[in-house]
Design a protein around this motif. Sequence first.
Motif, mmCIF file in Angstrom:
data_model
loop_
_atom_site.group_PDB
_atom_site.id
_atom_site.type_symbol
_atom_site.label_atom_id
_atom_site.label_comp_id
_atom_site.label_asym_id
_atom_site.label_seq_id
_atom_site.Cartn_x
_atom_site.Cartn_y
_atom_site.Cartn_z
ATOM 1 N N ALA A 1 -3.564 0.488 1.900
ATOM 2 C CA ALA A 1 -2.999 -1.364 1.714
ATOM 3 C C ALA A 1 -1.304 -0.775 1.384
ATOM 4 O O ALA A 1 -0.368 -1.187 2.048
ATOM 5 C CB ALA A 1 -3.379 -2.100 0.355
ATOM 6 N N ALA A 2 -1.448 1.241 0.271
ATOM 7 C CA ALA A 2 0.127 1.040 0.042
ATOM 8 C C ALA A 2 0.817 1.811 1.252
ATOM 9 O O ALA A 2 1.483 1.654 1.596
ATOM 10 C CB ALA A 2 -0.262 2.104 -0.891
ATOM 11 N N TYR A 3 0.008 2.359 1.748
ATOM 12 C CA TYR A 3 0.131 3.189 2.613
ATOM 13 C C TYR A 3 0.410 2.324 3.901
ATOM 14 O O TYR A 3 1.820 2.787 4.979
ATOM 15 C CB TYR A 3 -0.210 4.109 3.629
ATOM 16 N N GLY A 4 -0.369 0.662 4.519
ATOM 17 C CA GLY A 4 0.280 0.153 5.777
ATOM 18 C C GLY A 4 1.302 -0.443 5.153
ATOM 19 O O GLY A 4 2.245 -0.640 5.545
ATOM 20 N N LEU A 5 1.881 -0.521 3.740
ATOM 21 C CA LEU A 5 3.140 -1.421 3.564
ATOM 22 C C LEU A 5 4.206 -0.314 4.047
ATOM 23 O O LEU A 5 5.095 -0.935 4.126
ATOM 24 C CB LEU A 5 2.937 -1.934 2.141
ATOM 25 N N ALA A 6 3.511 0.951 3.357
ATOM 26 C CA ALA A 6 4.893 1.577 3.396
ATOM 27 C C ALA A 6 5.756 2.144 5.424
ATOM 28 O O ALA A 6 6.594 2.079 5.057
ATOM 29 C CB ALA A 6 4.123 3.129 3.138
ATOM 30 N N ALA A 7 3.713 2.150 6.430
ATOM 31 C CA ALA A 7 4.774 1.785 7.516
ATOM 32 C C ALA A 7 5.265 0.544 8.145
ATOM 33 O O ALA A 7 6.081 1.223 8.593
ATOM 34 C CB ALA A 7 3.457 2.601 7.693
ATOM 35 N N VAL A 8 5.049 -0.537 7.777
ATOM 36 C CA VAL A 8 5.404 -1.589 7.942
ATOM 37 C C VAL A 8 6.913 -1.992 7.388
ATOM 38 O O VAL A 8 7.598 -1.828 8.862
ATOM 39 C CB VAL A 8 5.169 -2.238 7.476
ATOM 40 N N GLY A 9 7.128 -1.242 6.451
ATOM 41 C CA GLY A 9 8.240 -2.085 6.418
ATOM 42 C C GLY A 9 9.191 -0.675 6.499
ATOM 43 O O GLY A 9 10.375 -0.558 7.046
ATOM 44 N N SER A 10 8.843 0.384 6.781
ATOM 45 C CA SER A 10 9.878 1.771 7.335
ATOM 46 C C SER A 10 9.796 0.815 8.589
ATOM 47 O O SER A 10 11.270 1.555 9.436
ATOM 48 C CB SER A 10 9.323 2.673 7.659
ATOM 49 N N TYR B 1 1.894 6.812 -2.151
ATOM 50 C CA TYR B 1 1.453 8.165 -3.068
ATOM 51 C C TYR B 1 1.002 8.226 -4.767
ATOM 52 O O TYR B 1 -0.150 8.372 -5.094
ATOM 53 C CB TYR B 1 1.587 9.524 -2.313
ATOM 54 N N VAL B 2 2.039 7.658 -4.952
ATOM 55 C CA VAL B 2 2.354 7.851 -6.795
ATOM 56 C C VAL B 2 1.273 6.759 -6.922
ATOM 57 O O VAL B 2 0.392 6.727 -7.808
ATOM 58 C CB VAL B 2 3.675 7.714 -7.424
ATOM 59 N N LEU B 3 0.938 4.696 -6.302
ATOM 60 C CA LEU B 3 0.429 4.198 -6.673
ATOM 61 C C LEU B 3 -0.949 4.099 -6.499
ATOM 62 O O LEU B 3 -1.812 4.483 -7.167
ATOM 63 C CB LEU B 3 1.260 2.607 -5.995
ATOM 64 N N ASN B 4 -0.901 5.280 -5.544
ATOM 65 C CA ASN B 4 -2.868 5.339 -5.270
ATOM 66 C C ASN B 4 -2.956 6.154 -5.943
ATOM 67 O O ASN B 4 -4.489 6.388 -6.145
ATOM 68 C CB ASN B 4 -3.058 6.016 -3.658
ATOM 69 N N GLN B 5 -2.756 6.848 -6.924
ATOM 70 C CA GLN B 5 -2.721 8.306 -7.423
ATOM 71 C C GLN B 5 -3.575 6.953 -8.986
ATOM 72 O O GLN B 5 -4.581 7.497 -10.051
ATOM 73 C CB GLN B 5 -1.829 9.254 -8.309
ATOM 74 N N LEU C 1 3.894 -6.473 -7.333
ATOM 75 C CA LEU C 1 4.511 -6.130 -6.168
ATOM 76 C C LEU C 1 4.390 -5.619 -5.051
ATOM 77 O O LEU C 1 6.073 -6.282 -4.383
ATOM 78 C CB LEU C 1 4.755 -4.422 -6.307
ATOM 79 N N LEU C 2 4.020 -6.618 -4.272
ATOM 80 C CA LEU C 2 3.771 -6.494 -2.747
ATOM 81 C C LEU C 2 4.643 -8.521 -2.931
ATOM 82 O O LEU C 2 5.277 -8.042 -1.584
ATOM 83 C CB LEU C 2 2.471 -6.811 -2.390
ATOM 84 N N ILE C 3 4.042 -9.320 -2.883
ATOM 85 C CA ILE C 3 4.706 -9.944 -2.609
ATOM 86 C C ILE C 3 5.869 -10.994 -3.562
ATOM 87 O O ILE C 3 7.563 -10.816 -3.420
ATOM 88 C CB ILE C 3 4.325 -11.451 -4.490
ATOM 89 N N PHE C 4 6.751 -9.403 -4.192
ATOM 90 C CA PHE C 4 8.329 -9.180 -4.881
ATOM 91 C C PHE C 4 9.155 -8.408 -3.458
ATOM 92 O O PHE C 4 9.764 -8.959 -3.393
ATOM 93 C CB PHE C 4 8.235 -8.664 -6.707
#
Length: 427
Positions: free
Chosen positions: A208-217, A260-264, A272-275
Amino acid sequence: MVKGKRNTADTPRADQATPTVEARQPHRGRVVARAVDNQVTVLRRKLGAGELGLLPVVLVLAVVWISFQSLNENFLSPRNLSNLSVDIVGTGLIAVGIVFVLLLGELDLSVGSVSGLAAAVFAVLNVNNGVPEWLSLIIAVLAGTVAGSVQGYSFARTRVPAFVVTLAGLLTWNGLMLYILGTSGTINLDENGLVAQLTSYYFTNDAAAYGLAAVGSGAVFLVSYLDSRRRKAVGMRHRSLPAIAVRTGVLAVIAFAAAYVLNQFQGLPLALLIFLVIVAGLDIVLRRTHYGRQIYAVGGGVEAARRASLSVTRVRTAVLAVSGTMAAIGGLFLASRITSVSQGSGTGVLLLNAIAAAVIGGTSLFGGRGTTWSAVLGMLVIQSIASGMAITDTPAAVQFMITGGVLFAAAVIDAVSRHSQEAHGRA
């Protein structure tokens, strides 16, 4: 031509052989280096003209993080950063609404009271009267929209300064909140309910976190590329493809590091996603739509906007409506964080923090300059200071003084930047 001899003038010599495909292709490293040099040149030109952008707030944020990390090694821990990413959401949403008002060169002093009013409307409808959560949530947000619209129309029609109209609104909406809550004072929300889940739910799957990073980039690259093509087509200055790639690469590194930090800790927070989705959506509204261009135009000069046949009344009313809506949504997130609504909701330093976040992030107090992302960075600075103070057991008085100092510095930088741009004919 002499018989028996070749005409060497018509024959390519060995040392003039056609270069190979590999030799014709520019080295990737040199292309990237050239793109970086071009970006540095552009940055120097903007700094020289007083266009500082997000650089000051990024430097302040770096100083804050380095300072608190040196005082306590747990400051940059995954747990603290994850909590920080959720803590910025409520006030950050309110600050995003403030950005719209500041772009007009005005100020909305009622956002704290509107946020408390929306939270009270939701709590009374859902908890006290049994109205379904989803319906109560919609009505609460609409209450903020109506409050903002009333103030905006009054401001636009009467020509009374916005800070006076919204100061009256601050008192009115706060009184209405107290009236709605009644003598109960505090209403506790369902900890497993829809609103409570806004700040307590996490996407624990790493994808989920990595997917958001990829989509955002990917979205940043696509938007930048399409914008560059449009500018090139009409002969305007535009970014080259390598420059876009370098810029996107830097943002991608930051995004994936954050993922990566969030997944830790517990994964991607729903809050954060909604924001981020709301901020990105409103950024598109401001920078890519006719309505957004009207806001910047009115903020740049009211009389010029009127002569350009823009409806200043409609723009002002709509902007205050957006501010009221964002205040209501932010108030629901703040209520979600503590799972309760009380007579103190929307009061205290909430209003000051929301305005400070927008200004610290780089939104001009003079109107016409700023983005929704500036509120995010400004809120990150303020909440980082608050978090660092809590970890290091520093008195709240010191926190107020530091935040005030940062706000004053941001205001000074804004004024100096505007004067520099006027000197260069850019303001």
